[in-house]
Design a protein around this motif. Structure first.
Motif, PDB file in Angstrom:
ATOM      1  N   ARG A 161       0.843  -1.198   0.000  1.00 39.07           N
ATOM      2  CA  ARG A 161       0.000   0.000   0.000  1.00 39.07           C
ATOM      3  C   ARG A 161       0.878   1.248   0.000  1.00 39.07           C
ATOM      4  NH1 ARG A 161      -4.412   1.639   4.675  1.00 39.07           N
ATOM      5  NH2 ARG A 161      -5.101   3.609   3.735  1.00 39.07           N
ATOM      6  N   GLU A 162       1.848   1.239   0.902  1.00 40.89           N
ATOM      7  CA  GLU A 162       2.800   2.347   1.000  1.00 40.89           C
ATOM      8  C   GLU A 162       4.166   1.739   1.298  1.00 40.89           C
ATOM      9  OE1 GLU A 162       4.929   5.175   0.696  1.00 40.89           O
ATOM     10  OE2 GLU A 162       2.809   5.779   0.459  1.00 40.89           O
ATOM     11  N   ALA A 163       5.070   1.779   0.314  1.00 42.91           N
ATOM     12  CA  ALA A 163       6.351   1.082   0.430  1.00 42.91           C
ATOM     13  C   ALA A 163       7.163   1.543   1.630  1.00 42.91           C
ATOM     14  CB  ALA A 163       7.158   1.262  -0.846  1.00 42.91           C
ATOM     15  N   THR A 164       7.098   2.810   1.985  1.00 47.18           N
ATOM     16  CA  THR A 164       7.903   3.316   3.103  1.00 47.18           C
ATOM     17  C   THR A 164       7.399   2.818   4.452  1.00 47.18           C
ATOM     18  OG1 THR A 164       6.561   5.332   3.192  1.00 47.18           O
ATOM     19  CG2 THR A 164       8.570   5.388   1.848  1.00 47.18           C
ATOM     20  N   HIS A 165       6.177   2.287   4.485  1.00 47.68           N
ATOM     21  CA  HIS A 165       5.615   1.743   5.724  1.00 47.68           C
ATOM     22  C   HIS A 165       5.684   0.215   5.763  1.00 47.68           C
ATOM     23  CE1 HIS A 165       2.952   5.578   6.231  1.00 47.68           C
ATOM     24  NE2 HIS A 165       4.251   5.803   6.418  1.00 47.68           N
ATOM     25  N   ALA A 166       6.241  -0.387   4.740  1.00 44.11           N
ATOM     26  CA  ALA A 166       6.323  -1.841   4.638  1.00 44.11           C
ATOM     27  C   ALA A 166       7.744  -2.301   4.967  1.00 44.11           C
ATOM     28  CB  ALA A 166       5.936  -2.272   3.224  1.00 44.11           C
ATOM     29  N   PRO A 167       7.935  -3.590   5.213  1.00 39.84           N
ATOM     30  CA  PRO A 167       9.292  -4.066   5.499  1.00 39.84           C
ATOM     31  C   PRO A 167      10.216  -3.917   4.299  1.00 39.84           C
ATOM     32  CG  PRO A 167       7.768  -5.911   5.273  1.00 39.84           C
ATOM     33  CD  PRO A 167       6.938  -4.672   5.305  1.00 39.84           C
ATOM     34  N   VAL A 168      11.475  -3.641   4.585  1.00 40.49           N
ATOM     35  CA  VAL A 168      12.504  -3.608   3.548  1.00 40.49           C
ATOM     36  C   VAL A 168      12.924  -5.024   3.192  1.00 40.49           C
ATOM     37  CG1 VAL A 168      14.875  -2.895   3.039  1.00 40.49           C
ATOM     38  CG2 VAL A 168      13.335  -1.354   4.286  1.00 40.49           C
TER      39      VAL A 168
END
Length: 410
Positions: free
Chosen positions: A276-283
């Motif tokens: 949904r939002e890459a910056t809020h997801a795991p790396v």
């Protein structure tokens, strides 16, 4: 040699690859219409190391909760005497720490090296990520997994204890309000898409002349002479050797040969959801140690894996287990994934021995070889197990020790 491989999951695919590279004439028999359709379909994605996984070897992880709404090992109606006997042996192994942890972790590391070499040789992009964080809510959790951490150190893995602030620098999407006492960083850990790798490997295998027979159910294996009977055939097909890599009820093929292993199907769950939002997801990948849940980035998706069930045939999906997976990803990475659409839910059976380790090598019957019962570690062990099996068939000493992983331990 003319060799039949039964099963086209990740174990069967990698075994076919290694044997074909050794110059053998390989036929792979798979009852499904495609490769990697059963236990390899939507795995938890983790490669080496093994022991910090959500479902570690008995005695080398957080204690399992067997009762109550938050049980990490769920038992459902329809259990047989064999299920209960297996569970008793599993708990005894855990209490005595008798699982072959050192050998298995060494095999996982060897397997990771083999996988990386295969991927580089054939330019396979299987959504691999590097690094893993083990998230700890309190000191008790760290103490519980210390035996596993010592095995990792002894097998050459770097494990660094870091502060919550350092953990959030590595994984910026971690929610700042979720309690976190400390984390363990394993920079050499890896993960990736097992099914994608299997399908890519099939293309490479076909270039080596391997034959695939899909929708082909092997009903019987004979030992003298070595042969298999496929459903619908009027005659048995003869081979120089057969390698059992099946992840579907292996006892049905083994029992008529007099091969008996204490196996049960332990079911696990994964939820795969789009970003949904890459910056809020795991790396990369994180493990909630207390909940036995892994959360891993796979390309444009996130896969959440956890839950374990001993259940009779036909058991339905367990809603509370799935809810725990949803809750975990929302707790650690709120807003990172889209859970209202495009979500894939998977429940898969993983055949396991009471010590959590696979059975690799000679069966004791000439011409019949085993590379099965990898449990939840099939993806992590596949490439190393395959190479070791090929070496044994060629009467070569494998490059990695298989002590404690053979048929004789049972």
């Amino acid at each position: 040699m003319k060799i039949a491989i039964v099963g086209a999951g990740i174990a069967g695919m990698t075994t076919a690859y290694e044997l074909a590279r050794d110059g053998h004439d390989i036929t792979v028999f798979e009852q499904r219409s495609a490769v990697a359709e059963e236990a390899s379909f939507a795995t938890g994605s983790l490669l080496a190391p093994l022991l910090p996984s959500a479902w570690a070897l008995p005695g080398f992880g957080q204690p399992l909760r067997l009762w109550g709404a938050d049980a990490t090992l769920r038992m459902k109606g329809g259990l047989s005497v064999a299920h209960l006997a297996w569970l008793r042996r599993w708990r005894q192994t855990a209490l005595r720490k008798k699982a072959p942890a050192m050998a298995l972790e060494a095999l996982a590391r060897y397997s990771q090296t083999r996988l990386e070499a295969m991927a580089a040789r054939h330019e396979l992009d299987f959504e691999a990520v590097k690094g893993r964080l083990l998230l700890l809510r309190n000191e008790a959790e760290l103490a519980a997994i210390e035996p596993a951490l010592q095995i990792l150190r002894d097998t050459g893995h770097a494990v660094h204890q870091i502060t919550p602030e350092a953990a959030r620098k590595l994984e910026p999407g971690l929610h700042s309000e979720t309690p976190l006492a400390a984390a363990l960083h394993i920079p050499g850990a890896s993960a990736g898409n097992c099914r994608l790798f299997a399908h890519m490997l099939r293309q490479a295998i076909q270039g080596l002349g391997v034959t695939f027979e899909l929708n082909a159910t092997v009903e019987r294996i004979s030992s003298n002479p070595v042969a298999i009977t496929v459903r619908g055939d009027t005659q048995a097909r003869h081979f120089d050797a057969v390698v059992l890599c099946t992840g579907s009820a292996p006892a049905a093929l083994m029992s008529p040969l007099g091969l008996v292993l204490p196996l049960v199907a332990l079911h696990g769950y994964t939820v795969s959801a789009p970003l949904r939002e890459a910056t809020h997801a795991p790396v990369a990948s994180v493990t909630d140690v207390a909940q036995h849940i892994n959360i891993t980035r796979l390309g444009q998706r996130v896969r959440v894996a956890g839950g374990a069930e001993l259940a009779g045939p036909g058991a339905a999906h367990h809603a509370p287990t799935l809810q725990r997976l949803y809750s975990a990803v929302n707790e650690w990475f709120p807003g990172g994934v889209q859970l209202s659409a495009g979500v894939q839910i998977w429940r898969g059976a993983r055949w396991m021995t009471p010590d959590g380790a696979p059975v690799i090598g000679a069966s004791g019957i000439p011409g019949i070889w085993l590379n099965l019962a990898h449990g939840s570690h099939g993806w992590a062990l596949a490439c190393g197990s395959a190479r070791a099996t090929a070496d044994l068939i060629a009467q070569r000493a494998p490059e990695v020790s298989l002590e404690g992983l053979g048929m004789r331990r049972f």
